[in-house]
Scaffold this motif. Structure first.
Motif, PDB file in Angstrom:
ATOM      1  N   PRO A  20       0.806  -1.225   0.000  1.00 49.32           N
ATOM      2  CA  PRO A  20       0.000   0.000   0.000  1.00 49.32           C
ATOM      3  C   PRO A  20       0.842   1.280   0.000  1.00 49.32           C
ATOM      4  O   PRO A  20       0.500   2.239  -0.684  1.00 49.32           O
ATOM      5  N   ILE A  21       1.940   1.297   0.726  1.00 47.44           N
ATOM      6  CA  ILE A  21       2.742   2.518   0.762  1.00 47.44           C
ATOM      7  C   ILE A  21       3.499   2.707  -0.555  1.00 47.44           C
ATOM      8  O   ILE A  21       3.693   3.827  -1.013  1.00 47.44           O
ATOM      9  N   LEU A  22       3.889   1.607  -1.178  1.00 48.92           N
ATOM     10  CA  LEU A  22       4.500   1.713  -2.508  1.00 48.92           C
ATOM     11  C   LEU A  22       3.477   2.210  -3.529  1.00 48.92           C
ATOM     12  O   LEU A  22       3.796   3.046  -4.387  1.00 48.92           O
ATOM     13  N   GLY A  23       2.246   1.713  -3.437  1.00 49.01           N
ATOM     14  CA  GLY A  23       1.175   2.178  -4.326  1.00 49.01           C
ATOM     15  C   GLY A  23       0.917   3.661  -4.155  1.00 49.01           C
ATOM     16  O   GLY A  23       0.745   4.392  -5.134  1.00 49.01           O
ATOM     17  N   TRP A  24       0.908   4.120  -2.908  1.00 54.46           N
ATOM     18  CA  TRP A  24       0.717   5.543  -2.636  1.00 54.46           C
ATOM     19  C   TRP A  24       1.803   6.378  -3.307  1.00 54.46           C
ATOM     20  O   TRP A  24       1.513   7.372  -3.979  1.00 54.46           O
ATOM     21  N   ALA A  25       3.046   5.962  -3.149  1.00 57.11           N
ATOM     22  CA  ALA A  25       4.165   6.719  -3.714  1.00 57.11           C
ATOM     23  C   ALA A  25       4.136   6.702  -5.247  1.00 57.11           C
ATOM     24  O   ALA A  25       4.299   7.754  -5.890  1.00 57.11           O
ATOM     25  N   LEU A  26       3.937   5.537  -5.827  1.00 56.19           N
ATOM     26  CA  LEU A  26       3.956   5.434  -7.288  1.00 56.19           C
ATOM     27  C   LEU A  26       2.766   6.146  -7.935  1.00 56.19           C
ATOM     28  O   LEU A  26       2.929   6.846  -8.945  1.00 56.19           O
ATOM     29  N   SER A  31       0.522  10.899 -10.699  1.00 55.55           N
ATOM     30  CA  SER A  31      -0.460  11.984 -10.798  1.00 55.55           C
ATOM     31  C   SER A  31       0.203  13.295 -11.235  1.00 55.55           C
ATOM     32  O   SER A  31      -0.435  14.123 -11.879  1.00 55.55           O
ATOM     33  N   PHE A  32       1.464  13.479 -10.888  1.00 52.23           N
ATOM     34  CA  PHE A  32       2.172  14.678 -11.324  1.00 52.23           C
ATOM     35  C   PHE A  32       2.509  14.635 -12.815  1.00 52.23           C
ATOM     36  O   PHE A  32       2.688  15.673 -13.445  1.00 52.23           O
ATOM     37  N   LEU A  33       2.601  13.439 -13.364  1.00 51.24           N
ATOM     38  CA  LEU A  33       2.983  13.279 -14.761  1.00 51.24           C
ATOM     39  C   LEU A  33       1.782  13.204 -15.702  1.00 51.24           C
ATOM     40  O   LEU A  33       1.956  13.309 -16.916  1.00 51.24           O
ATOM     41  N   ALA A  34       0.595  13.019 -15.145  1.00 54.54           N
ATOM     42  CA  ALA A  34      -0.601  12.884 -15.980  1.00 54.54           C
ATOM     43  C   ALA A  34      -0.875  14.194 -16.718  1.00 54.54           C
ATOM     44  O   ALA A  34      -0.769  15.275 -16.148  1.00 54.54           O
ATOM     45  N   LEU A  35      -1.228  14.070 -17.978  1.00 56.12           N
ATOM     46  CA  LEU A  35      -1.450  15.261 -18.803  1.00 56.12           C
ATOM     47  C   LEU A  35      -2.860  15.819 -18.669  1.00 56.12           C
ATOM     48  O   LEU A  35      -3.062  17.028 -18.747  1.00 56.12           O
ATOM     49  N   GLU A  36      -3.836  14.954 -18.463  1.00 52.57           N
ATOM     50  CA  GLU A  36      -5.225  15.407 -18.365  1.00 52.57           C
ATOM     51  C   GLU A  36      -5.655  15.500 -16.907  1.00 52.57           C
ATOM     52  O   GLU A  36      -5.317  14.655 -16.090  1.00 52.57           O
ATOM     53  N   LYS A  38      -8.549  15.004 -15.473  1.00 53.57           N
ATOM     54  CA  LYS A  38      -9.360  13.884 -14.960  1.00 53.57           C
ATOM     55  C   LYS A  38      -8.471  12.701 -14.575  1.00 53.57           C
ATOM     56  O   LYS A  38      -8.736  12.015 -13.597  1.00 53.57           O
ATOM     57  N   ASN A  39      -7.399  12.476 -15.326  1.00 49.77           N
ATOM     58  CA  ASN A  39      -6.470  11.400 -14.977  1.00 49.77           C
ATOM     59  C   ASN A  39      -5.675  11.742 -13.714  1.00 49.77           C
ATOM     60  O   ASN A  39      -5.412  10.875 -12.890  1.00 49.77           O
ATOM     61  N   ARG A  40      -5.295  13.017 -13.573  1.00 53.14           N
ATOM     62  CA  ARG A  40      -4.601  13.448 -12.351  1.00 53.14           C
ATOM     63  C   ARG A  40      -5.464  13.197 -11.123  1.00 53.14           C
ATOM     64  O   ARG A  40      -4.997  12.693 -10.111  1.00 53.14           O
ATOM     65  N   GLU A  41      -6.738  13.561 -11.239  1.00 52.97           N
ATOM     66  CA  GLU A  41      -7.650  13.382 -10.106  1.00 52.97           C
ATOM     67  C   GLU A  41      -7.839  11.899  -9.768  1.00 52.97           C
ATOM     68  O   GLU A  41      -7.873  11.534  -8.598  1.00 52.97           O
ATOM     69  N   ARG A  42      -7.975  11.069 -10.768  1.00 55.91           N
ATOM     70  CA  ARG A  42      -8.145   9.628 -10.532  1.00 55.91           C
ATOM     71  C   ARG A  42      -6.906   9.033  -9.865  1.00 55.91           C
ATOM     72  O   ARG A  42      -7.006   8.214  -8.955  1.00 55.91           O
ATOM     73  N   LEU A  43      -5.738   9.451 -10.335  1.00 57.87           N
ATOM     74  CA  LEU A  43      -4.496   8.951  -9.738  1.00 57.87           C
ATOM     75  C   LEU A  43      -4.329   9.453  -8.307  1.00 57.87           C
ATOM     76  O   LEU A  43      -3.874   8.714  -7.433  1.00 57.87           O
ATOM     77  N   ARG A  44      -4.703  10.695  -8.050  1.00 59.58           N
ATOM     78  CA  ARG A  44      -4.642  11.223  -6.675  1.00 59.58           C
ATOM     79  C   ARG A  44      -5.582  10.449  -5.752  1.00 59.58           C
ATOM     80  O   ARG A  44      -5.231  10.150  -4.619  1.00 59.58           O
ATOM     81  N   LEU A  45      -6.778  10.157  -6.251  1.00 64.17           N
ATOM     82  CA  LEU A  45      -7.735   9.392  -5.448  1.00 64.17           C
ATOM     83  C   LEU A  45      -7.202   7.998  -5.153  1.00 64.17           C
ATOM     84  O   LEU A  45      -7.239   7.538  -4.010  1.00 64.17           O
ATOM     85  N   ALA A  46      -6.681   7.323  -6.169  1.00 64.52           N
ATOM     86  CA  ALA A  46      -6.116   5.985  -5.967  1.00 64.52           C
ATOM     87  C   ALA A  46      -4.945   6.032  -5.000  1.00 64.52           C
ATOM     88  O   ALA A  46      -4.793   5.155  -4.138  1.00 64.52           O
ATOM     89  N   SER A  47      -4.142   7.073  -5.101  1.00 60.62           N
ATOM     90  CA  SER A  47      -3.015   7.246  -4.182  1.00 60.62           C
ATOM     91  C   SER A  47      -3.512   7.412  -2.746  1.00 60.62           C
ATOM     92  O   SER A  47      -2.978   6.801  -1.810  1.00 60.62           O
ATOM     93  N   SER A  48      -4.541   8.222  -2.564  1.00 57.58           N
ATOM     94  CA  SER A  48      -5.098   8.437  -1.220  1.00 57.58           C
ATOM     95  C   SER A  48      -5.710   7.156  -0.650  1.00 57.58           C
ATOM     96  O   SER A  48      -5.603   6.898   0.552  1.00 57.58           O
TER      97      SER A  48
END
Length: 82
Positions: A20-26, A31-36, A38-48
């Motif tokens: 889980p902590i590796l998933g959070w970090a990755l 999320s910082f590299l996502a261009l769109e 909506k993708n940034r938000e989805r990655l941030r949510l998955a990270s959280s």
């Protein structure tokens, strides 16, 4: 048993990261590299979600008072963000 040690007297502050902590970090980095947006938000949510899973696991199964406290503090911080 001390605040930073487990039942066997081993130091438990720094341990090998779990999934889980590796998933959070990755996912957070992705999320910082996502261009769109909506993708940034989805990655941030998955990270959280990964961070919340890690924190809950630490509260329940943390090997020392420090790790259980770190999990509880993280969960309370995440809860305030909701």
């Amino acid at each position: 048993m001390g605040f930073f040690t487990d039942d066997l007297g081993r130091q438990t502050v720094a341990q090998k990261p779990n999934a889980p902590i590796l998933g959070w970090a990755l996912l957070g980095a992705a999320s910082f590299l996502a261009l769109e947006e909506k993708n940034r938000e989805r990655l941030r949510l998955a990270s959280s979600v990964c961070l919340a899973v890690w924190a809950a696991l630490e509260v329940v199964t943390g090997q020392s008072g420090f790790r259980r406290s770190a999990g509880a503090l993280t969960l309370s911080w995440l809860w305030r963000k909701v």
